[in-house]
Write a protein that holds these residues in place. Structure first.
Motif, PDB file in Angstrom:
ATOM      1  N   ALA A  51      47.789  75.446  13.094  1.00 52.23           N
ATOM      2  CA  ALA A  51      48.866  76.433  13.007  1.00 52.23           C
ATOM      3  C   ALA A  51      49.413  76.741  14.397  1.00 52.23           C
ATOM      4  CB  ALA A  51      48.369  77.704  12.327  1.00 52.23           C
ATOM      5  N   ALA A  52      48.568  76.655  15.433  1.00 50.69           N
ATOM      6  CA  ALA A  52      49.016  76.908  16.807  1.00 50.69           C
ATOM      7  C   ALA A  52      50.015  75.841  17.255  1.00 50.69           C
ATOM      8  CB  ALA A  52      47.826  76.957  17.759  1.00 50.69           C
ATOM      9  N   VAL A  53      49.769  74.596  16.885  1.00 55.17           N
ATOM     10  CA  VAL A  53      50.702  73.522  17.238  1.00 55.17           C
ATOM     11  C   VAL A  53      52.030  73.735  16.523  1.00 55.17           C
ATOM     12  CG1 VAL A  53      51.154  71.032  17.082  1.00 55.17           C
ATOM     13  CG2 VAL A  53      48.905  71.850  17.797  1.00 55.17           C
ATOM     14  N   VAL A  54      51.974  74.090  15.253  1.00 55.78           N
ATOM     15  CA  VAL A  54      53.203  74.365  14.507  1.00 55.78           C
ATOM     16  C   VAL A  54      53.961  75.505  15.174  1.00 55.78           C
ATOM     17  CG1 VAL A  54      54.140  75.233  12.317  1.00 55.78           C
ATOM     18  CG2 VAL A  54      52.395  73.454  12.319  1.00 55.78           C
ATOM     19  N   GLY A  55      53.260  76.561  15.558  1.00 56.77           N
ATOM     20  CA  GLY A  55      53.906  77.689  16.234  1.00 56.77           C
ATOM     21  C   GLY A  55      54.570  77.261  17.531  1.00 56.77           C
ATOM     22  N   GLY A  56      53.880  76.460  18.329  1.00 56.10           N
ATOM     23  CA  GLY A  56      54.459  75.975  19.587  1.00 56.10           C
ATOM     24  C   GLY A  56      55.688  75.117  19.371  1.00 56.10           C
ATOM     25  N   VAL A  57      55.614  74.253  18.381  1.00 55.57           N
ATOM     26  CA  VAL A  57      56.764  73.392  18.072  1.00 55.57           C
ATOM     27  C   VAL A  57      57.928  74.236  17.565  1.00 55.57           C
ATOM     28  CG1 VAL A  57      57.556  71.524  16.576  1.00 55.57           C
ATOM     29  CG2 VAL A  57      55.340  71.351  17.682  1.00 55.57           C
ATOM     30  N   LEU A  58      57.643  75.266  16.782  1.00 58.12           N
ATOM     31  CA  LEU A  58      58.715  76.143  16.299  1.00 58.12           C
ATOM     32  C   LEU A  58      59.370  76.909  17.444  1.00 58.12           C
ATOM     33  CD1 LEU A  58      57.315  77.548  12.942  1.00 58.12           C
ATOM     34  CD2 LEU A  58      59.254  76.002  13.265  1.00 58.12           C
ATOM     35  N   VAL A  59      58.603  77.276  18.456  1.00 58.13           N
ATOM     36  CA  VAL A  59      59.188  77.930  19.634  1.00 58.13           C
ATOM     37  C   VAL A  59      60.198  76.980  20.277  1.00 58.13           C
ATOM     38  CG1 VAL A  59      58.700  78.761  21.969  1.00 58.13           C
ATOM     39  CG2 VAL A  59      57.280  79.524  20.056  1.00 58.13           C
ATOM     40  N   LEU A  60      59.825  75.722  20.437  1.00 63.84           N
ATOM     41  CA  LEU A  60      60.732  74.716  20.993  1.00 63.84           C
ATOM     42  C   LEU A  60      61.970  74.563  20.108  1.00 63.84           C
ATOM     43  CD1 LEU A  60      61.215  72.388  23.072  1.00 63.84           C
ATOM     44  CD2 LEU A  60      60.002  70.914  21.451  1.00 63.84           C
ATOM     45  N   PHE A  61      61.762  74.478  18.799  1.00 66.37           N
ATOM     46  CA  PHE A  61      62.876  74.339  17.870  1.00 66.37           C
ATOM     47  C   PHE A  61      63.852  75.505  18.004  1.00 66.37           C
ATOM     48  CE2 PHE A  61      64.797  75.745  13.900  1.00 66.37           C
ATOM     49  CZ  PHE A  61      65.562  74.643  13.579  1.00 66.37           C
ATOM     50  N   PHE A  62      63.334  76.737  17.956  1.00 71.80           N
ATOM     51  CA  PHE A  62      64.222  77.893  17.987  1.00 71.80           C
ATOM     52  C   PHE A  62      64.927  78.043  19.333  1.00 71.80           C
ATOM     53  CE2 PHE A  62      62.099  79.302  14.079  1.00 71.80           C
ATOM     54  CZ  PHE A  62      63.221  79.638  13.341  1.00 71.80           C
ATOM     55  N   ALA A  63      64.292  77.647  20.427  1.00 69.92           N
ATOM     56  CA  ALA A  63      64.973  77.696  21.730  1.00 69.92           C
ATOM     57  C   ALA A  63      66.200  76.781  21.708  1.00 69.92           C
ATOM     58  CB  ALA A  63      64.014  77.297  22.850  1.00 69.92           C
ATOM     59  N   ALA A  64      66.018  75.558  21.225  1.00 67.65           N
ATOM     60  CA  ALA A  64      67.130  74.605  21.169  1.00 67.65           C
ATOM     61  C   ALA A  64      68.162  75.029  20.122  1.00 67.65           C
ATOM     62  CB  ALA A  64      66.605  73.208  20.857  1.00 67.65           C
ATOM     63  N   PHE A  65      67.702  75.437  18.945  1.00 61.91           N
ATOM     64  CA  PHE A  65      68.609  75.817  17.869  1.00 61.91           C
ATOM     65  C   PHE A  65      69.466  77.012  18.264  1.00 61.91           C
ATOM     66  CE2 PHE A  65      69.646  78.399  14.181  1.00 61.91           C
ATOM     67  CZ  PHE A  65      70.311  77.479  13.391  1.00 61.91           C
ATOM     68  N   ASN A  66      68.855  78.047  18.814  1.00 66.74           N
ATOM     69  CA  ASN A  66      69.616  79.244  19.186  1.00 66.74           C
ATOM     70  C   ASN A  66      70.627  78.940  20.286  1.00 66.74           C
ATOM     71  OD1 ASN A  66      68.402  80.896  17.289  1.00 66.74           O
ATOM     72  ND2 ASN A  66      66.741  81.456  18.662  1.00 66.74           N
ATOM     73  N   PHE A  67      70.256  78.063  21.209  1.00 63.18           N
ATOM     74  CA  PHE A  67      71.214  77.640  22.237  1.00 63.18           C
ATOM     75  C   PHE A  67      72.411  76.944  21.578  1.00 63.18           C
ATOM     76  CE2 PHE A  67      72.806  74.099  24.771  1.00 63.18           C
ATOM     77  CZ  PHE A  67      73.333  74.787  25.848  1.00 63.18           C
ATOM     78  N   LEU A  68      72.144  75.991  20.692  1.00 64.72           N
ATOM     79  CA  LEU A  68      73.227  75.244  20.051  1.00 64.72           C
ATOM     80  C   LEU A  68      74.066  76.118  19.130  1.00 64.72           C
ATOM     81  CD1 LEU A  68      71.348  71.925  19.293  1.00 64.72           C
ATOM     82  CD2 LEU A  68      73.246  72.239  20.906  1.00 64.72           C
ATOM     83  N   GLU A  69      73.435  77.100  18.510  1.00 62.61           N
ATOM     84  CA  GLU A  69      74.163  78.007  17.612  1.00 62.61           C
ATOM     85  C   GLU A  69      75.287  78.727  18.359  1.00 62.61           C
ATOM     86  OE1 GLU A  69      74.409  79.786  13.656  1.00 62.61           O
ATOM     87  OE2 GLU A  69      73.416  78.014  14.433  1.00 62.61           O
ATOM     88  N   ALA A  70      75.054  79.025  19.628  1.00 61.66           N
ATOM     89  CA  ALA A  70      76.088  79.668  20.440  1.00 61.66           C
ATOM     90  C   ALA A  70      76.959  78.639  21.164  1.00 61.66           C
ATOM     91  CB  ALA A  70      75.438  80.592  21.460  1.00 61.66           C
ATOM     92  N   ARG A  71      76.369  77.547  21.586  1.00 61.29           N
ATOM     93  CA  ARG A  71      77.064  76.572  22.433  1.00 61.29           C
ATOM     94  C   ARG A  71      78.130  75.770  21.684  1.00 61.29           C
ATOM     95  NH1 ARG A  71      78.538  75.549  27.553  1.00 61.29           N
ATOM     96  NH2 ARG A  71      78.561  73.334  27.982  1.00 61.29           N
ATOM     97  N   LEU A  72      77.835  75.337  20.478  1.00 63.23           N
ATOM     98  CA  LEU A  72      78.786  74.464  19.788  1.00 63.23           C
ATOM     99  C   LEU A  72      80.124  75.150  19.502  1.00 63.23           C
ATOM    100  CD1 LEU A  72      76.362  72.480  17.465  1.00 63.23           C
ATOM    101  CD2 LEU A  72      77.391  71.745  19.622  1.00 63.23           C
ATOM    102  N   PRO A  73      80.154  76.384  18.964  1.00 66.25           N
ATOM    103  CA  PRO A  73      81.461  77.021  18.787  1.00 66.25           C
ATOM    104  C   PRO A  73      82.162  77.294  20.120  1.00 66.25           C
ATOM    105  CG  PRO A  73      79.735  78.301  17.686  1.00 66.25           C
ATOM    106  CD  PRO A  73      79.074  77.168  18.379  1.00 66.25           C
ATOM    107  N   ALA A  74      81.383  77.560  21.167  1.00 66.61           N
ATOM    108  CA  ALA A  74      81.992  77.786  22.480  1.00 66.61           C
ATOM    109  C   ALA A  74      82.675  76.511  22.974  1.00 66.61           C
ATOM    110  CB  ALA A  74      80.933  78.247  23.485  1.00 66.61           C
ATOM    111  N   LEU A  75      82.050  75.371  22.738  1.00 67.08           N
ATOM    112  CA  LEU A  75      82.675  74.102  23.134  1.00 67.08           C
ATOM    113  C   LEU A  75      83.952  73.851  22.347  1.00 67.08           C
ATOM    114  CD1 LEU A  75      79.570  71.765  23.512  1.00 67.08           C
ATOM    115  CD2 LEU A  75      81.090  72.580  25.333  1.00 67.08           C
ATOM    116  N   ILE A  76      83.935  74.168  21.065  1.00 73.37           N
ATOM    117  CA  ILE A  76      85.146  73.997  20.260  1.00 73.37           C
ATOM    118  C   ILE A  76      86.255  74.888  20.793  1.00 73.37           C
ATOM    119  CG2 ILE A  76      86.141  74.386  17.971  1.00 73.37           C
ATOM    120  CD1 ILE A  76      83.401  73.452  16.854  1.00 73.37           C
TER     121      ILE A  76
END
Length: 171
Positions: free
Chosen positions: A76-101
């Protein structure tokens, strides 16, 4: 990557032993822990000469995180760590992609471009959930994450190609 939303609860409950009533605790923790990574990506894009690579790198991080979820095993610790990585990238893209458009769309078509983006985003959420649920039934959570990692790898390669060959994206 809405596909993964259908697989994460199944993975957490069935393979990691996290009760459904406790999933919110895991999500709150990983989202909060991902904020420094998201801020780091934003600062990299805004301040570094190679910051234009932040977008394709974030897409690659999504693909890596999906592969990590597929391969996490019983930890479960590995899953948690991977989810931290996922959410860091996802949250960045959630804001970045509309800004690029907004940045690259002509002034007279900016609203239309953002409308098409929003429509595609909502359509993708619906279709991704439907396809992910079907794939979950056939291949299990790991199969969903492998499919997402594969799609993320293709997307990252396309983004890298665009960003490395089109000088207008380097600003």
């Amino acid at each position: 990557f809405q596909w993964s939303a259908s697989a994460m609860p199944a993975l957490s409950r069935n393979r990691k032993g996290i009760a459904l009533a406790d999933h919110w605790k895991m999500y709150i923790a990983v989202v909060v822990l991902s904020l420094p990574g998201t801020v780091g990506l934003i600062l990299f894009v805004e301040r570094h000469p190679a910051g234009y690579l932040g977008t394709p790198v974030s897409v690659a991080l999504l693909a890596v995180s999906f592969a990590g979820l597929a391969l996490a095993g019983p930890s479960a610790a590995v899953v948690g760590g991977v989810l931290v990585l996922f959410f860091a990238a996802f949250n960045f893209l959630e804001a970045r992609l509309p800004a690029l458009i907004s940045r690259f769309a002509p002034d007279e078509r900016r609203g239309a471009a953002l409308g098409v983006y929003a429509s595609a985003q909502f359509t993708g959420a619906f279709a991704g959930g439907a396809v992910g649920g079907a794939l979950l039934g056939v291949a299990g959570p790991e199969g969903v994450f492998v499919a997402c990692a594969s799609g993320g790898t293709v997307w990252a390669a396309l983004m890298a190609q665009i960003y490395l060959t089109k000088p207008e994206f380097r600003t």
